[in-house]
Design a protein around this motif. Structure first.
Motif, PDB file in Angstrom:
ATOM      1  N   GLN A 151      48.913  55.622   6.901  1.00  0.00           N
ATOM      2  CA  GLN A 151      49.738  55.398   5.706  1.00  0.00           C
ATOM      3  C   GLN A 151      49.020  55.783   4.413  1.00  0.00           C
ATOM      4  O   GLN A 151      49.626  55.760   3.346  1.00  0.00           O
ATOM      5  CB  GLN A 151      50.109  53.910   5.586  1.00  0.00           C
ATOM      6  CG  GLN A 151      50.822  53.316   6.787  1.00  0.00           C
ATOM      7  CD  GLN A 151      52.104  54.061   7.098  1.00  0.00           C
ATOM      8  OE1 GLN A 151      52.825  54.454   6.170  1.00  0.00           O
ATOM      9  NE2 GLN A 151      52.376  54.297   8.372  1.00  0.00           N
ATOM     10  N   ALA A 152      47.751  56.082   4.498  1.00  0.00           N
ATOM     11  CA  ALA A 152      46.951  56.252   3.284  1.00  0.00           C
ATOM     12  C   ALA A 152      47.351  57.499   2.503  1.00  0.00           C
ATOM     13  O   ALA A 152      47.608  58.549   3.090  1.00  0.00           O
ATOM     14  CB  ALA A 152      45.475  56.322   3.648  1.00  0.00           C
ATOM     15  N   GLU A 153      47.388  57.343   1.196  1.00  0.00           N
ATOM     16  CA  GLU A 153      47.709  58.508   0.365  1.00  0.00           C
ATOM     17  C   GLU A 153      46.489  59.401   0.231  1.00  0.00           C
ATOM     18  O   GLU A 153      46.559  60.613   0.336  1.00  0.00           O
ATOM     19  CB  GLU A 153      48.195  58.058  -1.011  1.00  0.00           C
ATOM     20  CG  GLU A 153      49.673  57.744  -0.974  1.00  0.00           C
ATOM     21  CD  GLU A 153      50.157  57.077  -2.236  1.00  0.00           C
ATOM     22  OE1 GLU A 153      49.504  57.233  -3.294  1.00  0.00           O
ATOM     23  OE2 GLU A 153      51.183  56.381  -2.143  1.00  0.00           O
ATOM     24  N   ASP A 154      45.353  58.762  -0.015  1.00  0.00           N
ATOM     25  CA  ASP A 154      44.109  59.527  -0.098  1.00  0.00           C
ATOM     26  C   ASP A 154      43.260  59.165   1.120  1.00  0.00           C
ATOM     27  O   ASP A 154      42.588  58.134   1.143  1.00  0.00           O
ATOM     28  CB  ASP A 154      43.380  59.159  -1.401  1.00  0.00           C
ATOM     29  CG  ASP A 154      42.094  59.957  -1.571  1.00  0.00           C
ATOM     30  OD1 ASP A 154      41.585  60.514  -0.556  1.00  0.00           O
ATOM     31  OD2 ASP A 154      41.603  60.020  -2.719  1.00  0.00           O
ATOM     32  N   PHE A 155      43.323  60.015   2.147  1.00  0.00           N
ATOM     33  CA  PHE A 155      42.677  59.690   3.420  1.00  0.00           C
ATOM     34  C   PHE A 155      41.177  59.486   3.257  1.00  0.00           C
ATOM     35  O   PHE A 155      40.608  58.510   3.749  1.00  0.00           O
ATOM     36  CB  PHE A 155      42.962  60.788   4.457  1.00  0.00           C
ATOM     37  CG  PHE A 155      42.235  60.567   5.757  1.00  0.00           C
ATOM     38  CD1 PHE A 155      42.660  59.586   6.647  1.00  0.00           C
ATOM     39  CD2 PHE A 155      41.121  61.332   6.091  1.00  0.00           C
ATOM     40  CE1 PHE A 155      41.977  59.365   7.843  1.00  0.00           C
ATOM     41  CE2 PHE A 155      40.434  61.112   7.281  1.00  0.00           C
ATOM     42  CZ  PHE A 155      40.864  60.126   8.160  1.00  0.00           C
ATOM     43  N   ASP A 156      40.531  60.407   2.531  1.00  0.00           N
ATOM     44  CA  ASP A 156      39.069  60.335   2.408  1.00  0.00           C
ATOM     45  C   ASP A 156      38.627  59.012   1.791  1.00  0.00           C
ATOM     46  O   ASP A 156      37.698  58.375   2.260  1.00  0.00           O
ATOM     47  CB  ASP A 156      38.545  61.506   1.554  1.00  0.00           C
ATOM     48  CG  ASP A 156      38.650  62.817   2.317  1.00  0.00           C
ATOM     49  OD1 ASP A 156      38.875  62.747   3.554  1.00  0.00           O
ATOM     50  OD2 ASP A 156      38.535  63.892   1.695  1.00  0.00           O
ATOM     51  N   LEU A 157      39.343  58.619   0.773  1.00  0.00           N
ATOM     52  CA  LEU A 157      39.004  57.368   0.105  1.00  0.00           C
ATOM     53  C   LEU A 157      39.273  56.174   1.021  1.00  0.00           C
ATOM     54  O   LEU A 157      38.458  55.265   1.160  1.00  0.00           O
ATOM     55  CB  LEU A 157      39.842  57.254  -1.182  1.00  0.00           C
ATOM     56  CG  LEU A 157      39.382  56.189  -2.158  1.00  0.00           C
ATOM     57  CD1 LEU A 157      38.009  56.558  -2.730  1.00  0.00           C
ATOM     58  CD2 LEU A 157      40.405  56.031  -3.302  1.00  0.00           C
ATOM     59  N   ALA A 158      40.424  56.234   1.684  1.00  0.00           N
ATOM     60  CA  ALA A 158      40.830  55.109   2.536  1.00  0.00           C
ATOM     61  C   ALA A 158      39.859  54.933   3.698  1.00  0.00           C
ATOM     62  O   ALA A 158      39.479  53.805   4.040  1.00  0.00           O
ATOM     63  CB  ALA A 158      42.245  55.338   3.054  1.00  0.00           C
TER      64      ALA A 158
END
Ligand code: ADP
Ligand code: MG
Length: 703
Positions: free
Chosen positions: A490-497
């Motif tokens: 569900q993450a918008e920013d995968f790297d950050l998540a």
């Protein structure tokens, strides 16, 4: 001298491999079988008929007379009922051997006597065995003949699992689905399957059969219930990796040959730490095959030891005071494209997928430390865990210096820029190469250690099936993967998540990591401070199976229903009670019919000697002292025997279940210890000629 073996020629000779199917089956049928093996689903009856015929022809060519559905009931061993390929002869008296598709894929043994924990009453005793097509059939050669064994799962009429294999297969589906979600997030689109790979190192003891048969404790319980220590134990470390004696060597050779024929990749063999203790390790493979093969390893060890006039003891603690036997369960996750998901690569600090997986395993092991402990519970393991040379009953994780440092950096700063290098180990000899040091030293005291590209779960008992520990491993890691995938998908920013999630999991679960000495008393205190469970015995571990946390986990992935878990709890309590009861009765028998009569005889001869010495006018004080000592221990023993008889009687009269199991654990095992102490003291005093059975020295050093 021993005869030569051509390993390439014999390897897999008794295994009905996919290759043999391909050779013998029509292409269409072969494709269908392969598809079911790889992707699940049901085999058509038409295909099953063709496969059955081909399998039977192969087996008969190899001399098989019978077939059996080979399954793994909750007794922890394997079960088989042989049926001959024989059919009714025709009018000329000619008999044609037959085997149908129906007989191949489904069997119905009279299952009423297998433990079911109340899931199946005897009047509805139907249990079915169903072919596990993912595990190849094999031919077992034994005195009874050549038997075609078809690995099967064992379920009730209503589909309830009555064995160890069904939940394992279910757990494999869970980890496959969830691990695929994780690797898809990292852009892997080519792998279609993720499976747990397992290599189970098997420890065992070999003793002389003739001597073993003189001890009813070994006959009835697989371990010694009495026995003073021999003058020598394992303190010299001269057995570990020592030269393998000829008698043991010829056993190992036959064992390897047998296993290779069955397609078991027996690889490593060596003497273990305790005298008369040895180890065999196969090459790792997909978990359900590893489970089947470990059963074959244990079974073959026992049988082949018999051919060599020896007895193989698989009990976790056959002898007090020296190392017990375990089964190191090496576990990793591999894709069908050959990638090991637990391989950190050269720079684990940069390998985000690996770090996420590591964080998930940390979370899984910390959240379900109790279940992991339970999965390694068998009665004998209570005597091993926490005793000499075995991991404690506290679950912790060893990561090694390098990874531990990476985790520390991530927890503290959210980034891990530095990587501790292994460096070089100078040998100081110019003709020897300098070794590149592993970044991780080994830690033998950890129950759950990361060893390069796999986790080694060392708690498992030597006699136990590895099905339960791996079912639990797969389940708890699947749950952690599932939760991570739910968030990351569900993450918008995968790297950050993903970065945040790794940090979160590692922070929340860092208490599970322990790189120190797991055998030290300080660790018990430290673990307590950290709030880690220390579940010392099997009976205490049992109810972890039915906590709301456990039920939610296993039901979520369809591995066990609540009813199945409850049935297993019931069986575990009963197994514990029955096992201790047999041990107590054996002790009572040996004490009253063997040890006490022998000691009485000894006191009589001492008393006669005292009188004779006195009559001769000499000083008999030494003889009197021995007589007094002996009599003192003898009366202590008599009192302890009476006590054990009483409490075992009380225990046996109780309703089966938790209360009875706890009574056996708290009261009966204590009375057993109290009986053993004076008996072992007597063994140290009494004339060896009179002692009624072989001693530790005889058993361990004269194989
Ligand atoms: P030891 O710890 O005794 O030195 P080894 O390195 O010989 O052990 O390996 C022990 C077991 O681990 C063997 O059965 C081996 O096949 C198995 N093993 C090695 N790599 C993996 C892996 N990636 N996954 C699962 N098991 C593995
Ligand atoms: Mg090992």
């Amino acid at each position: 001298m021993s005869e030569r073996i051509n390993v390439e020629e014999i390897f897999g000779e008794n295994l009905f491999t996919l290759g043999k199917m391909k050779e013998r089956l029509p292409k269409k049928v072969y494709e269908e079988a392969k598809h079911v093996m790889e992707h699940g689903g049901e085999l058509s009856l038409a295909a099953a008929d063709v496969i059955a015929k081909v399998m039977k022809d192969w087996a008969v060519e190899k001399g098989a007379t019978h077939y059996t559905h080979w399954f793994q009931p909750l007794t922890g061993t394997t079960a088989e009922k042989h049926d001959a390929f024989v059919t009714v002869p025709d009018e000329n008296g000619k008999m044609i051997m037959e085997f149908s598709g129906k007989e191949l894929i489904k069997g119905e043994p009279d299952a009423s006597s297998f433990p079911s924990g109340g899931l199946r009453s005897t009047f509805e005793a139907r249990g079915y065995t169903a072919w596990d097509i993912t595990s190849p059939a094999f031919i077992k050669e034994a005195a009874v003949g050549h038997i075609l064994c078809i690995p099967t799962a064992f379920c009730s009429y209503t589909g309830v699992a009555l064995d160890k294999k069904t939940p394992l297969l279910r757990s494999m589906e869970a980890i496959n689905t969830q691990a695929l979600r994780i690797i898809r997030l990292f852009g892997n689109t080519t792998a279609t399957k993720v499976e747990a790979s397992v290599g189970a190192e098997q420890e065992y003891f070999l003793i002389d059969q003739k001597k073993a048969l003189k001890r009813s404790d070994i006959i009835f319980t697989g371990r010694t219930l009495f026995g003073a220590p021999a003058p020598k134990g394992q303190e010299m470390d001269d057995h570990y990796f020592g030269v393998i004696r000829e008698r043991i060597g010829s056993f190992m050779k036959d064992l390897n040959t047998e296993l290779w024929k069955l397609g078991v990749t027996a690889k490593t063999q060596h003497n273990e730490a305790a005298p008369a203790q040895h180890e065999l390790a196969p090459i790792y493979e997909t978990v359900n095959n590893a489970v089947d093969h470990n059963q074959l390893v244990m079974e073959s060890m026992k049988r082949i030891a018999g051919y060599h006039g020896m007895r193989c003891l698989l009990h976790e603690k056959p002898f007090a005071g020296i190392s017990g036997s375990g089964k190191h369960n090496n576990w990793s996750l591999c894709t069908d494209t050959g990638i090991n998901l637990l391989d950190p690569g050269a720079t684990p600090n940069d390998n985000i997928q690996f770090l996420l997986i590591l964080a998930c395993v940390m979370k899984a092991v910390d959240t379900h430390a109790d279940l992991l402990r339970q999965s390694a519970s068998v009665v004998g393991n209570d005597l091993r865990l926490g005793a000499s040379e075995a991991p404690p009953a506290i679950v912790s994780m060893f990561l090694g210096e390098q990874l531990e440092d990476v985790v520390k950096q991530l927890v503290e700063t959210g980034v891990a820029n530095d990587l501790k290098e292994g460096g070089y180990l100078a040998t100081g000899v110019s003709t020897l190469p300098d070794f590149k040091k592993d970044a991780t030293d080994r830690n033998r005291t950890s129950p759950f250690a990361f060893t390069g590209n796999k986790f080694e779960f060392r708690m498992v008992g030597s006699s136990d099936s590895v099905a339960s520990p791996n079912t639990t491993m797969n389940a708890i890691v699947a749950e952690a993967f599932c939760e991570a995938a739910d968030i990351l998908e569900q993450a918008e920013d995968f790297d950050l998540a993903v970065h945040d999630l790794i940090k979160k999991y590692m922070t929340e679960h860092q208490r599970i990591i322990f790189n120190g000495n797991g055998y030290a008393d300080e660790w018990v205190e430290e673990a307590k401070r950290r709030g880690l469970p220390n579940i010392k015995t099997m009976v205490e571990a049992t109810e972890t199976l039915t906590t709301p946390k456990a039920v939610a986990l296993f039901e979520k992935f369809g591995i066990f229903t609540k009813a199945e878990l409850e049935s297993r709890v019931e069986i575990l309590y009963e197994t514990y009670a029955k096992t201790i009861n047999i041990e107590a009765l054996t002790m009572i028998d040996m004490a009253s019919k063997q040890i006490i009569p022998a000691v009485v005889k000894y006191t009589k001869s001492l008393a006669d000697t005292v009188n004779a010495v006195r009559e001769a006018g000499a000083d008999a004080s030494a003889q009197i002292e021995i007589l007094n000592d002996t009599s003192k221990h003898l009366s202590a023993m008599k009192a302890a025997l009476k006590k054990l008889e009483e409490v075992d009687h009380t225990a046996a009269a109780m309703e089966p279940g938790k209360e009875q199991a706890f009574y056996y654990k708290e009261v009966v095992t204590k009375a057993m210890d109290d009986l053993r102490a004076p008996a072992d003291a007597l063994e140290m005093i009494v004339d060896k000629e009179i002692w009624p059975f072989p001693t530790y020295g005889d058993l361990l050093f004269e194989v």
